[in-house]
Each structure stands twice: as C-alpha cells, then as structure tokens.
Motif scaffolding. Structure first.
Motif, mmCIF file in Angstrom:
data_model
loop_
_atom_site.group_PDB
_atom_site.id
_atom_site.type_symbol
_atom_site.label_atom_id
_atom_site.label_comp_id
_atom_site.label_asym_id
_atom_site.label_seq_id
_atom_site.Cartn_x
_atom_site.Cartn_y
_atom_site.Cartn_z
ATOM 1 N N LEU A 88 0.967 -1.328 0.012
ATOM 2 C CA LEU A 88 -0.048 0.066 0.084
ATOM 3 C C LEU A 88 0.884 1.407 0.129
ATOM 4 O O LEU A 88 1.777 1.374 0.863
ATOM 5 N N ASN A 90 0.483 5.090 0.427
ATOM 6 C CA ASN A 90 -0.205 6.139 0.886
ATOM 7 C C ASN A 90 0.266 7.409 0.204
ATOM 8 O O ASN A 90 1.135 7.905 0.635
ATOM 9 N N THR A 123 -5.740 1.977 5.265
ATOM 10 C CA THR A 123 -4.649 1.292 5.832
ATOM 11 C C THR A 123 -5.356 0.304 6.450
ATOM 12 O O THR A 123 -5.018 -1.019 6.592
ATOM 13 N N ILE A 138 3.803 -1.082 3.794
ATOM 14 C CA ILE A 138 3.266 0.236 3.679
ATOM 15 C C ILE A 138 3.974 1.308 3.460
ATOM 16 O O ILE A 138 4.893 1.347 4.366
ATOM 17 N N THR A 140 4.531 5.504 3.258
ATOM 18 C CA THR A 140 3.403 6.868 3.129
ATOM 19 C C THR A 140 4.588 8.013 2.560
ATOM 20 O O THR A 140 5.589 7.987 2.997
ATOM 21 N N SER A 167 2.821 7.230 11.195
ATOM 22 C CA SER A 167 3.474 6.239 10.431
ATOM 23 C C SER A 167 4.673 5.467 11.421
ATOM 24 O O SER A 167 4.790 4.376 11.421
ATOM 25 N N VAL A 176 6.183 -0.376 8.197
ATOM 26 C CA VAL A 176 5.953 0.924 7.552
ATOM 27 C C VAL A 176 7.210 1.926 7.486
ATOM 28 O O VAL A 176 8.060 2.057 8.113
#
Length: 256
Positions: A88, A90, A123, A138, A140, A167, A176
């Motif tokens: 993912l 972000n 998320t 993840i 960001t 985060s 992350v």
C-alpha cells in the motif's frame, strides 16, 4: 538487482500523475500488479499506458479520497481483479498554499479528512489481509515540509507532520516506512514555484535558481528516482527497514 516483487499486488493512491504515478510505474517494472487511483480519467489512462509500456499490469480506479464510503468496495474490486493487496502506497494530492493564521476551520477539516483520515481508513482496510498472509509493505509519501516547514504551505506542513507521527507509531506494529521528496520535478512543484514568483514579483527562473542554490546535488530530482526508492522500500531487500524516513532530496533538507 532482483527486488523479489514479481507477482505482488500494490495499491498506489493518487497515482494519476506526479510522484504517485512515478511510484506506480517503478513498482510495475519490478513485476508488481498495480491498482492506480485518481479523479482525472486522462491521468489514469496515462498511468495505465506507462505501466503497460513497462511490461506491467494495471487496474485504473476512479477514487475520491474524500469519500470514505467507497473504500471497502474499491479495495474488494482490487482483490477480485488483481489479488490481495501486498503493498500500500499512501499518497495524496497537496492542499492549496496557505498562511498558518486565519484559515477557515472547514478547510482544515476537509484537508484532514482527505489527507489523513482517508489514508488511515484505507490502511486499516488492507492490514488484516497482510497480517494473515504474514507479508506486507506500507509506504507513506509525505513532504519535506513535515520536518522543515515550507513558507506558505501551512496546511500541508501541519498535516504531513501528523502522517509522520502516525506512520512511526504504526511501525511498531507492522512494516511501515515514509518516503519524503525534496524538489522533484512535477506539475505541483512547478505550480508552487510559479505561485512564489507571482507572490514575490520575481521571475520563475529566479525562483528555480534560488532553489538550486539550496540543493547540494545542484538539480531538481527526477520522478523516477523517487519511484525507484519506493520500489526498493517495498522489496525483500529492504525487509529490515521499518519506521524510517527516507529523503529523496539531493541533500536539500538541512534537518538531522
């Protein structure tokens, strides 16, 4: 270098242009199947073309991050057509340039919903699957203003700093990382430079030259350099990196 990502599935938010698009394309080059999102049909079409030209597979989704009611349906669509989401990214568009004082509370609230709450909600939707499969990443994407506030970008500076805190806290639970651009060539950067030129009554070239003097590398960054950094952070090779803020800035940011 084989990043070990072939066959993985990524959701890259706000990826119809700019840095989001660059990250989506870099992941696709590594064999990742990528869901690209945005509100601009032409931009989404371009992202799909770039991904397919790189030999990748893309799914384009019209997605307004300000609407939380669409999250479950769109994530389910990705899972059905591409597979469970492994990565993912972000990412959001930036809010309008503003001073810190005197802004309408409604603008602060809208920006918070679009830039913070939406990312947290998405998320939370994909995390259970990552945990169940015991694999996930993840990333960001934020801004240098989160640690070195940029003049006239008060809302962006404030909310991106909140993303850093979220985060880093989440990194104690799952993998992350944060990626942070300096001055990387995008339409958004040009708009900000043009706005500064108009605000200060100087030429656009003067703004660029003043910025270059603050960058040890002596140039603006290429979006692909940013995208490739995101792909590395998603990879097996970066499996021991978590809770980090990676700057792609040519040495511009002076904070330690």
């Amino acid at each position: 270098m084989n990043l070990g990502l072939n066959g993985k599935v990524a959701l890259v938010l706000a990826s119809s242009r700019g840095l989001g698009q660059a990250m989506a394309v870099s992941l696709a080059r590594e064999g990742v199947k990528v869901a690209v999102t945005g509100r601009n049909p032409e931009g989404l079409k371009k992202s799909v073309e770039l991904i397919e030209a790189a030999g990748g597979t893309a799914l384009a989704l019209s997605w307004d991050l300000s609407d939380p009611s669409v999250i479950d349906g769109l994530v389910s669509k990705i899972e059905k057509e591409l597979g469970p989401i492994d990565i993912l990214v972000n990412n959001t568009g930036g809010p309008p340039p503003t001073l810190a004082a005197g802004q309408d509370p409604a603008l602060w609230q809208k920006s918070f919903n679009d830039m913070i709450l939406s990312l947290i909600s998405i998320t939370d939707r994909v995390l259970p699957g990552m945990r169940q499969r015991k694999w996930g990443r993840i990333i960001t994407s934020t801004t240098s203003g989160a640690i070195a506030p940029i003049k006239n970008l008060a809302i962006s500076n404030t909310l991106r700093a909140a993303l850093l805190g979220w985060s880093k806290t989440l990194a104690a639970e799952v993998a992350v990382n944060v990626i942070m651009p300096g001055r990387v060539v995008t339409d958004r950067l040009r708009q900000l430079d043009e706005a500064r030129a108009q605000r200060e009554n100087i030429s656009y070239d003067s703004v660029v030259q003043a910025s270059l003097k603050q960058i040890p590398a002596g140039r603006y960054g290429d979006p692909q350099e940013y995208g490739d950094t995101a792909a590395f952070l998603a990879s097996q090779n970066a499996s021991y990196i978590t809770g980090s803020v990676i700057r792609v800035d040519g040495g511009q940011i002076q904070a330690i």
